[in-house]
Design a protein around this motif. Structure first.
Motif, PDB file in Angstrom:
ATOM      1  N   UNK A  56       0.732  -1.291   0.078  1.00  0.00           N
ATOM      2  CA  UNK A  56       0.015  -0.134   0.052  1.00  0.00           C
ATOM      3  C   UNK A  56       0.785   1.112  -0.097  1.00  0.00           C
ATOM      4  N   UNK A  57       2.039   0.941  -0.522  1.00  0.00           N
ATOM      5  CA  UNK A  57       3.043   2.358  -0.880  1.00  0.00           C
ATOM      6  C   UNK A  57       2.916   2.519  -2.234  1.00  0.00           C
ATOM      7  N   UNK A  58       2.631   3.848  -2.838  1.00  0.00           N
ATOM      8  CA  UNK A  58       2.941   4.098  -3.945  1.00  0.00           C
ATOM      9  C   UNK A  58       4.152   4.077  -4.714  1.00  0.00           C
ATOM     10  N   UNK A  59       4.656   3.681  -5.733  1.00  0.00           N
ATOM     11  CA  UNK A  59       5.886   3.681  -6.211  1.00  0.00           C
ATOM     12  C   UNK A  59       5.889   4.143  -7.569  1.00  0.00           C
ATOM     13  N   UNK A  60       7.024   4.682  -8.247  1.00  0.00           N
ATOM     14  CA  UNK A  60       6.969   4.905  -9.632  1.00  0.00           C
ATOM     15  C   UNK A  60       8.216   4.022 -10.096  1.00  0.00           C
ATOM     16  N   UNK A  61       8.296   3.419 -11.365  1.00  0.00           N
ATOM     17  CA  UNK A  61       9.252   2.664 -11.531  1.00  0.00           C
ATOM     18  C   UNK A  61       9.151   2.422 -13.310  1.00  0.00           C
ATOM     19  N   UNK A  87       6.439   8.203  -0.625  1.00  0.00           N
ATOM     20  CA  UNK A  87       5.560   8.313   0.511  1.00  0.00           C
ATOM     21  C   UNK A  87       5.486   7.298   1.397  1.00  0.00           C
ATOM     22  N   UNK A  88       4.658   7.283   2.524  1.00  0.00           N
ATOM     23  CA  UNK A  88       4.203   6.223   3.334  1.00  0.00           C
ATOM     24  C   UNK A  88       3.146   5.337   2.867  1.00  0.00           C
ATOM     25  N   UNK A  89       2.884   4.045   3.414  1.00  0.00           N
ATOM     26  CA  UNK A  89       1.910   3.407   2.844  1.00  0.00           C
ATOM     27  C   UNK A  89       0.445   4.044   3.441  1.00  0.00           C
ATOM     28  N   UNK A  90      -0.457   3.824   2.510  1.00  0.00           N
ATOM     29  CA  UNK A  90      -1.757   4.685   2.862  1.00  0.00           C
ATOM     30  C   UNK A  90      -2.218   3.928   4.261  1.00  0.00           C
ATOM     31  N   UNK A  91      -2.586   4.994   5.152  1.00  0.00           N
ATOM     32  CA  UNK A  91      -2.888   4.303   6.754  1.00  0.00           C
ATOM     33  C   UNK A  91      -4.186   3.660   6.682  1.00  0.00           C
ATOM     34  N   UNK A  92      -4.608   3.093   7.706  1.00  0.00           N
ATOM     35  CA  UNK A  92      -5.852   2.624   7.897  1.00  0.00           C
ATOM     36  C   UNK A  92      -6.309   3.102   9.453  1.00  0.00           C
ATOM     37  N   UNK A  93      -6.026   4.557   9.508  1.00  0.00           N
ATOM     38  CA  UNK A  93      -6.175   5.208  10.860  1.00  0.00           C
ATOM     39  C   UNK A  93      -7.764   4.840  11.225  1.00  0.00           C
ATOM     40  N   UNK A  94      -8.022   4.352  12.480  1.00  0.00           N
ATOM     41  CA  UNK A  94      -9.298   4.194  12.998  1.00  0.00           C
ATOM     42  C   UNK A  94     -10.182   3.352  12.217  1.00  0.00           C
ATOM     43  N   UNK A  95      -9.539   2.473  11.652  1.00  0.00           N
ATOM     44  CA  UNK A  95     -10.228   1.479  10.704  1.00  0.00           C
ATOM     45  C   UNK A  95     -10.949   2.002   9.532  1.00  0.00           C
TER      46      UNK A  95
END
Length: 274
Positions: A56-61, A87-95
């Protein structure tokens, strides 16, 4: 011809030894438009830490379509030197899984049977399915070591490149973990499908390294991948892919397990109390 791809990583399979590449990890993900992409081969553990992407991280390649043995429609050969993690992985804050779901659930197949139809029509080899019911996750004993030919090729390959000869190959999980499930499709007769998710193998060895017996390690894997991920408070979907050497065989390569609708509503009500 190489293309610059932006991909949300959703799948990393357990690494296997390779004489040519050292070891291989099948990585898959989706574009912003919800199109599946397979990046193969990637010798993930040989990459510098700055290029070791997470789910669940965006990458370019930069990558180009395969024209050799791997002719599957979603397969691209990546140039790992061009990989950039965004950037960081897309979070799942508070579900809250909504941002992940916005990308992941754009093109959900109605069943494994539909995916197989698409494979026959246009060569589809990756997809995501919402099972009607997940009945079990079984552990079947298998070979406890990699084939000797694999390991011999791996050692030989490291002599001729800059990878350390002494580096140990990934440990082989001595069990095949298979989901038993069925689809919401009158043609479905039930499925017993291998789960090749890297996280499953890692969890098994984590428990062994903690001193658990194999039976305990298996129980922990079932607790995580069956009881928790596929429990009544979850809405599990399976990422599926075909096997290169056996293209008609589909396997589970990852699980997307957001809260079920009722659970999401309960979470929202609890948050409103505060």
């Amino acid at each position: 011809m190489k293309e610059r791809l932006k991909i949300l990583i959703t799948v990393k399979t357990y690494p296997i030894p390779s004489g040519k590449y050292g070891e291989l990890v099948c990585t898959a993900g989706l574009t912003e438009q919800g199109q599946f992409v397979r990046l193969y081969p990637i010798n993930f553990r040989d990459q510098p830490y700055s290029k070791q992407y997470r789910k669940y991280q965006w990458v370019e390649i930069e990558a180009e379509r395969h024209h050799g043995r791997d002719s599957r429609r979603e397969s691209f050969r990546p140039d790992c030197d061009t990989l950039v993690i965004l950037g960081e992985p897309i979070p799942t804050l508070r579900g809250d899984w909504s941002e992940r779901a916005r990308i992941v659930l754009q093109n959900v197949a109605s069943s494994v049977e539909q995916l197989r139809e698409q494979q026959d029509k246009n060569g589809t080899s990756l997809g995501i399915v919402r099972p009607r019911m997940v009945h079990d996750l079984v552990a079947e004993p298998t070979d406890r070591e990699w084939k000797k030919s694999f390991l011999a090729e791996l050692r030989q390959s490291r002599i001729w490149d800059d990878r350390p000869v002494s580096k140990q190959p990934p440990r082989k999980v001595p069990y095949n973990f298979k989901y038993v499930f069925d689809c919401d499709d009158p043609r479905c007769k039930g499925h017993r499908m291998m789960n090749e998710d890297w996280e499953l193998g890692s969890l098994y060895w984590k428990m062994i390294d903690k001193g658990c017996a194999e039976e305990e390690a298996i129980a922990k894997v079932r607790e995580k991948f069956l009881t928790q991920m596929c429990g009544p408070d979850r809405d599990p979907h399976f990422f599926l892919g075909t096997v290169l050497s056996h293209p008609k065989n589909w396997v589970v390569i990852g699980v997307f397990w957001p809260p079920a609708a009722k659970q999401r509503e309960t979470d929202r009500r609890q948050l409103n109390l505060f």
